[in-house]
Each structure stands twice: as C-alpha cells, then as structure tokens.
Motif scaffolding. Sequence first.
Motif, short mmCIF file in Angstrom:
data_model
loop_
_atom_site.label_atom_id
_atom_site.label_comp_id
_atom_site.label_asym_id
_atom_site.label_seq_id
_atom_site.Cartn_x
_atom_site.Cartn_y
_atom_site.Cartn_z
N ALA A 131 -4.10 17.85 -8.98
CA ALA A 131 -3.86 16.84 -7.95
C ALA A 131 -5.13 16.11 -7.52
CB ALA A 131 -3.21 17.49 -6.73
N VAL A 132 -6.28 16.79 -7.59
CA VAL A 132 -7.52 16.20 -7.10
C VAL A 132 -7.86 14.88 -7.77
CG1 VAL A 132 -10.03 16.52 -7.06
CG2 VAL A 132 -8.54 18.33 -6.22
N PRO A 133 -7.77 14.75 -9.11
CA PRO A 133 -8.09 13.46 -9.73
C PRO A 133 -7.24 12.31 -9.20
CG PRO A 133 -7.98 15.16 -11.40
CD PRO A 133 -7.47 15.77 -10.13
N TYR A 134 -5.96 12.58 -8.95
CA TYR A 134 -5.08 11.51 -8.47
C TYR A 134 -5.36 11.17 -7.00
CZ TYR A 134 -2.83 12.33 -12.88
OH TYR A 134 -2.60 12.45 -14.23
N MET A 190 0.84 -1.21 0.00
CA MET A 190 0.00 0.00 0.00
C MET A 190 0.87 1.25 0.00
SD MET A 190 -3.17 -0.77 2.61
CE MET A 190 -3.73 0.92 2.48
N ALA A 191 1.87 1.26 0.89
CA ALA A 191 2.76 2.43 0.96
C ALA A 191 3.53 2.61 -0.33
CB ALA A 191 3.72 2.26 2.14
N LEU A 192 4.04 1.52 -0.90
CA LEU A 192 4.83 1.60 -2.13
C LEU A 192 3.99 2.07 -3.31
CD1 LEU A 192 7.47 1.05 -3.68
CD2 LEU A 192 6.72 -1.33 -3.95
N VAL A 193 2.81 1.48 -3.48
CA VAL A 193 1.95 1.82 -4.62
C VAL A 193 1.48 3.26 -4.53
CG1 VAL A 193 -0.31 1.38 -5.64
CG2 VAL A 193 1.21 -0.53 -5.11
N LEU A 194 1.01 3.67 -3.37
CA LEU A 194 0.50 5.04 -3.23
C LEU A 194 1.62 6.06 -3.43
CD1 LEU A 194 -1.95 4.63 -0.22
CD2 LEU A 194 -2.50 4.79 -2.65
N MET A 195 2.80 5.75 -2.92
CA MET A 195 3.93 6.65 -3.10
C MET A 195 4.28 6.81 -4.57
SD MET A 195 6.43 8.57 -1.95
CE MET A 195 6.81 8.28 -0.23
N LEU A 196 4.41 5.69 -5.29
CA LEU A 196 4.82 5.76 -6.70
C LEU A 196 3.74 6.41 -7.57
CD1 LEU A 196 6.57 2.30 -7.25
CD2 LEU A 196 7.62 4.53 -6.91
N VAL A 197 2.49 5.96 -7.39
CA VAL A 197 1.42 6.45 -8.25
C VAL A 197 1.19 7.95 -8.03
CG1 VAL A 197 -1.08 6.37 -8.61
CG2 VAL A 197 0.24 4.25 -8.51
N LEU A 233 4.69 15.97 -2.58
CA LEU A 233 6.04 15.65 -3.05
C LEU A 233 6.09 15.65 -4.58
CD1 LEU A 233 8.93 14.83 -2.38
CD2 LEU A 233 8.15 12.45 -2.20
N GLY A 234 5.04 15.12 -5.22
CA GLY A 234 4.97 15.14 -6.68
C GLY A 234 4.93 16.54 -7.23
N ILE A 235 4.19 17.43 -6.56
CA ILE A 235 4.13 18.83 -6.99
C ILE A 235 5.52 19.48 -6.90
CG2 ILE A 235 3.24 21.11 -6.34
CD1 ILE A 235 0.66 19.65 -5.46
N PHE A 236 6.23 19.19 -5.81
CA PHE A 236 7.57 19.75 -5.64
C PHE A 236 8.50 19.26 -6.75
CE2 PHE A 236 11.87 19.34 -3.79
CZ PHE A 236 12.14 20.68 -3.60
N THR A 296 1.41 12.85 -10.49
CA THR A 296 1.29 14.30 -10.28
C THR A 296 2.45 15.05 -10.93
OG1 THR A 296 0.25 13.82 -8.15
CG2 THR A 296 0.93 16.08 -8.54
N ALA A 297 3.65 14.55 -10.74
CA ALA A 297 4.83 15.22 -11.31
C ALA A 297 4.74 15.27 -12.84
CB ALA A 297 6.10 14.50 -10.87
#
Length: 377
Positions: free
Chosen positions: A231-234, A188-195, A278-281, A200-201
């Motif tokens: 960001a909202v859709p993701y 869960m942590a890995l998938v949510l972090m990567l996706v 983090l993706g936005i950054f 977003t980036a």
Amino acid sequence: MKQSSDSIFSSQFFSFVRKEFYHVMRDKKTLLILFGMPVMQILIFGFALTNEVKNSRIVVVDYARDLASQQITARIEASQYFDIEKTILDQKQIESAFKNGKIKLALIFPEKFNDELLHQNKAQIRVVADASDPNIANTLTNYVTLIVQDYQNELNKNISLPYRIDTEVRMLYNPQLKGAHSFVPGVMALVLMLVCVMMTAISIVREKETGTMEILLVSPFKPFLVILSKAVPYLILSLINVVSILLLSVFALDLPVNGSVLLLFAESTLFIITCLSLGIFISIKSATQQAAMTISLMGMMLPTIMFSGFMFPVENMPVPLQVISNIVPAKWFYIIAKSIMIKGLGITALWKETLILAGMTVFLLIISLKSFKIRLS
C-alpha cells in the motif's frame, strides 16, 4: 541482536516497497491510470459540466415583517426549489451559516420594505448566495429573481406608476461563477478513490494469483506488513497526484487554494489511507484481478459520482439515497476539499467530516484484518 533483527526487518520491508515501485514503473497501463486519468478528468470536468438544483436550504431574514415581504416569502416557500428557514440573523451569523454549509442562499428584506415600495415606488432585496458551487448559486439567484419579478408584475397591473423591486445579488467565495470551483474538489475525490482502491486491490490479488502471496505469508515477515508494503507506494503516488491536481487547478483553471495547504494535504492523506483500506478489503474478498477491478472500478466510480455531491446535489435525492450517501467516503472528502480550497475553512469547521473519515478507515482496517485471518485459517 535486537538491532540486527530490526535492521533485517527494515531491509525486508523496504525491499517489498521497492519491488512494488518497480512493478508500477514498468507497467505503462498502470502509469496511465495513475497519472493520465487525473489530468484528463481535471480538464474535462473543470471546463465542461453543469447541473440542476432544487430543494436547496435557504434562509429568509425579514427585518421588515410587512405585507410585501411576507407575500414574496410565501411565493418562494411555495416553489419546489427551496427549503426555507425563517429567522432573524446578524451578518456574522449569516456568514457562519454559509461557512458551515447549512444554507445555500440568504434572502434579506430591509426594514420598511413595504413602505419604500408604496411611497417611493421602488425597494431593494438583498440576495446572498454561496458560489463555491457556481451552478447552484446562479440557478438559485435566478429562481429568486424570477419569483420577485412575477410578484412585481402582479402589483403593476392596475397602477399607472409601476413599482420596482431591485434584487442586489452577491456571490460568496466564487464571484465569477467558475465551474472549476465545484469540480476540482470532486475530481480529486473521484481520482483518489479510483486509483487507490483499484491499484491496491489489483496488486494484492495479483500476488495471490501468481502464488507469491502464499510464499510471503509463510515467511517470518508478518502478513500485515506484507500488505502494508503493497500500500505504501500507492500512498506516495497518490500524494503526487494531489500535487499535480493542485498545480493544474492553480495554473490552468485559475483556482487558488484559499485555506491551509498543509491541512489539505493532511486531509488528502487521510482520505487516501481510507481508500487504500477499502482496496485491501476488496483484495482479500476477491479471487482474481478481473473481479477486483470490476468491484473497485464499477463499485466505486458510480457511488462516488452519484453520491459525493459534486455531480448531483445530495439534497435533491430521496431520503433513503441521502442516507446511503453517508457511507460513501468521497462525499466527506469532497466537503472537506471544497471547504478548504474555496471557503478557506480550518479544522475547527471540518472536525466532524475528518472524524467520519478516520472512523471509516479504522473500521475498514479492522474488518480487513479479521477477514484476512479467517481466509488463511
């Protein structure tokens, strides 16, 4: 007039959100990453992987305080597998230490342990392990059992009637030692972090590459709201991923959620927002989609796998790496998800991890906004 401007604002905002949804749904590769990767990783990690442990924190509760218990404790302490705390605790205190994640195993010597061994030629040691991570629990109990057996064999060298020490093993939270109990929260942590980070980036950098971002930024619509609409859709799609992972866990891997599902969703939402920040950054600092993908994929995947704790126990690492692991958001979400799903803990036990994730989110948003403004000046 104010209502009219508010309605225009709402219409513009939701039109941007809808546009991003359309883009995601039209892109088959994006859909595969969003929904295919979680399913594959849950199935692979849930059934396949194991790992080794050492330097695990355990407590020795010695009610006997006699020669035999002290000798066995000394042997355990001399091994490289354990970091021992010697104390006298009652049952509630032992359970509390397990729930808080302070210990992995408890070794309990009953009163008159040495007397029973000498006069009845047998005695019993109680071993209680935290089986929320089955590999660690199984490995540690095996280590303890081998050390006790070695001590028993030395006692029996010069006597005709052999002594026998039995170890009563109890596995908390995961008696069947299923690997899914450890890997599902980690995936869960890995998938949510990567996706969240990667999608977003890339989505924001894509707008900059095509030149549409500059057009949006000079419009009356505020730049922050432009980014928010991306960001909202993701956020919504990632929450759908959480639902799919939980459904797979319950029905395919037989892993129930022992804690509050509502709390798990709230914590997942917080972690998703952290990852989106983090993706936005990354998107602000990246000039191309390729650079954004490389940073988000390689820069996030390896730290998440290495330092979150679900693949390799953090306590096994050198101290500098343990310090570095504290800045990886996935580590804190992994602790939260595992504690809620497997141990059934509530927010009172997880407030520190929640506060850390919230602090990371605020920090990332602040530096992203400052970098964004500097980039436009």
